[in-house]
Design an enzyme around this catalytic site. Structure first.
Site, PDB file in Angstrom:
ATOM      1  CG  ASP A 278      99.521  10.503  79.791  1.00 43.43           C
ATOM      2  OD1 ASP A 278      98.996   9.971  78.794  1.00 43.43           O
ATOM      3  OD2 ASP A 278      99.447  11.722  80.041  1.00 43.43           O
ATOM      4  CE  LYS A 285     101.970  12.597  77.993  1.00 43.24           C
ATOM      5  NZ  LYS A 285     101.692  14.041  77.855  1.00 43.24           N
ATOM      6  NE  ARG A 359      91.974  17.854  80.203  1.00 49.08           N
ATOM      7  CZ  ARG A 359      92.474  18.930  79.617  1.00 49.08           C
ATOM      8  NH1 ARG A 359      91.673  19.773  79.001  1.00 49.08           N
ATOM      9  NH2 ARG A 359      93.773  19.168  79.661  1.00 49.08           N
TER      10      ARG A 359
END
Ligand code: BES
Ligand code: MN
Ligand code: ZN
Length: 514
Positions: A278, A285, A359
């Site tokens: 991720d 990030k 999600r």
């Protein structure tokens, strides 16, 4: 299994007298205060007071799990005796029992002895049965022997530590106790698989790799395996899940595994977040510790682990595992903040932050789960940093639309020390997901970040009993001992075993003393 190998130990049960056991290391427990437990007493008598004199001298630390290795005790057949602290007698309970066993496991895993005899399961734990002690000990001892040495990752590690462990019990070894040993061991094996998958780097453990692991598990245990490709997902209308991996050179996979041990009964469906790395995508990030985002498939890993445990134990239940696997990358084909996607459920989602990707995959997996007419659905995901802020690395976040299911999961966590804590999903929180441009946005702002993530998932899980475990804090540890923890395989396995045994939840778990 493709280039993943777990180190398995052999576990047996015996009733022999401790001083007579021929073994590399004999493990005995002693309280920091108070009289010696029966096994330690026998060793003390055989060695003419050696144990009590060591304890009197104050050499054994008071902290449960601290240990002291004693060599060549007179009158004792074992080559070594590992004296383990049980902590204070007054405080002895689940926690210090586990600490003592884990302390012993750690010491014998790093020592030179190749076999061990452990007497700790003979020590009464308030409110717990002998079967519970054996189940916990066998899991903790087998888990303590875990080493990560997948080929291609680290070359040659010295082979150390015990390979065979005998649990010495003075009580009767009945079928329940034998079963407890098998259960604990199988859970540790499931944890080892989950740890291996978590620990593998992102360039090895990508979505295709997870699909291969599923196929290998399928072959080994006779599971039905389906791997949906991008085209299949498109046909099903999985616009939400597809958006996550669309900029990655690694094709996403939608993995379905079915274990059938329960005849015509409704299956329990486990859904695991399988983001194999991720980066955050376009909502990139920060760089520090970004390597830890290889652990972002630990929800999936725990589902693989639980499936392995269930299949090994041939539990009389049906379990379906669903893994939306993808790599979240930035790039020319990546989702942009503001993009709107249509999920399989028909609900539209405005992606306001491409780092809230888990999600998006889970939403379509939860809709896909409907086709199995599930008894219940549990999703497991490293979903939010906010959960780490709320509960730290100790406790997983639990959300559920059904109180009974929530209670059963909490109890399973308590019984295995793999604990969770329930957080609310009050209707008011749903407002935080409002947007002008779609049915919902994929973020709800910083306040209550774990709750709004759960509320997002809830919108896709309204057709069945559902629970969500946010394991962002519990799936791995950072720092010197960086690595996957294998959690929540113990919680999930305990829950599944309980369901298989038609356990009377909340009254007696079958693992508590009568
Ligand atoms: N995988 C992360 C959550 C995470 C954070 C797991 C830290 C383990 C440790 C997840 O995909 C994520 O990035 N969540 C965002 C959501 C936010 C953008 C609403 C987060 O928690 O910051
Ligand atoms: Mn993210
Ligand atoms: Zn993530």
């Amino acid at each position: 299994m493709p280039s993943v190998k777990s180190n398995s130990i052999e576990l047996t049960l015996e009733t022999e007298s401790p001083e007579k056991v021929h073994t590399g290391v004999l493990v005995v427990g002693a309280f920091a205060d108070g009289p010696l437990p029966p096994h330690a007493k026998k060793i003390d008598e055989a060695s003419k007071g050696k144990l009590s004199s060591v304890i009197k001298r104050g050499d054994l630390d008071e902290k449960a799990g601290a240990s002291l290795l004693l060599h060549d005790l007179p009158g004792v057949e074992a080559e070594r005796v590992l004296l383990v602290s049980l902590g204070k007698r007054e405080e002895f309970g689940d926690k210090s029992f586990r600490e003592a066993v884990s302390g012993a496991a750690k010491a014998i895993a790093g020592g030179t002895a190749r076999d061990a005899a452990v007497t700790l399961t003979d020590i009464e734990v308030p409110g717990r049965s002998q079967a519970w002690r054996v189940r916990e000990a066998s899991r903790l001892l087998a888990d303590g022997a875990y080493r990560f040495d997948a080929p291609r990752v680290k070359t040659s590690k010295k082979d150390r530590g015990v390979r065979r462990v005998t649990l010495l019990n003075s009580g009767k070894i009945n079928d329940e106790v034998k079963k407890a040993l098998r259960h604990g061991h199988a859970v540790a094996e499931g944890m080892a698989l989950a740890k291996d998958l978590g620990n593998l780097p992102g360039n090895v453990c990508n979505p295709s790799y997870l699909a291969d692991v599923a196929r290998a598990l399928g072959k080994e245990f006779g599971l039905k395996i389906e791997v949906l490709e991008r085209e299949d997902m498109k046909k099903l209308g999985m616009g939400s899940a597809l958006s996550v991996g669309q900029a990655s050179a690694q094709p996403c996979k939608f993995i379905v595994m079915q274990y059938k041990g329960g005849g015509k009964s409704k299956p329990i469906v486990l859904v695991g977040k399988g983001v194999t790395f991720d980066t955050g995508g376009i909502s990139l990030k920060p760089g520090a510790n970004m390597d830890e985002m290889k652990f972002d498939m630990c929800g999936a890993a725990s589902v693989f682990g639980a499936m392995k445990t269930v299949a090994t134990l041939e539990l009389p239940i049906n379990v379906v595992a669903i893994i939306p696997a993808a790599e979240n990358m930035p790039g020319g084909a990546a989702s942009r903040p503001g993009d709107v996607v249509t999920s399989m459920s028909g609900q539209t989602i405005e992606i306001l932050n491409t780092d809230a990707e888990g999600r998006l995959g889970l939403a379509d997996a939860l809709t896909y789960a409907e086709r199995f007419d599930p008894a219940c659905v549990i999703d497991i995901a490293t979903l939010t940093g906010a959960c780490v802020i709320a509960l730290g690395n100790i406790t997983s976040g639990l959300f559920a639309n059904d109180d009974e299911l929530a209670e059963q999961l909490l109890e399973s966590g308590n019984d295995t020390g793999d604990r969770a804590w329930r957080l609310p999903m009050f209707e008011e929180y749903q407002d935080l997901l409002k947007t002008n441009f779609a049915d919902m946005s994929n973020i709800g702002g910083r306040p209550a970040g774990s709750i709004t993530a759960a509320c997002f998932l809830k919108r896709f899980a309204d057709k069945y009993k559902w629970a969500h475990l946010d394991i962002a804090g519990t799936n791995a540890v950072t720092g010197d001992a960086k690595g996957a923890t294998g959690r929540p395989v113990p919680l999930l396995s305990e829950f599944l075993i309980g369901r298989a045994e038609n356990r009377a939840w909340g009254t007696t778990t079958g693992t508590r003393a009568a």
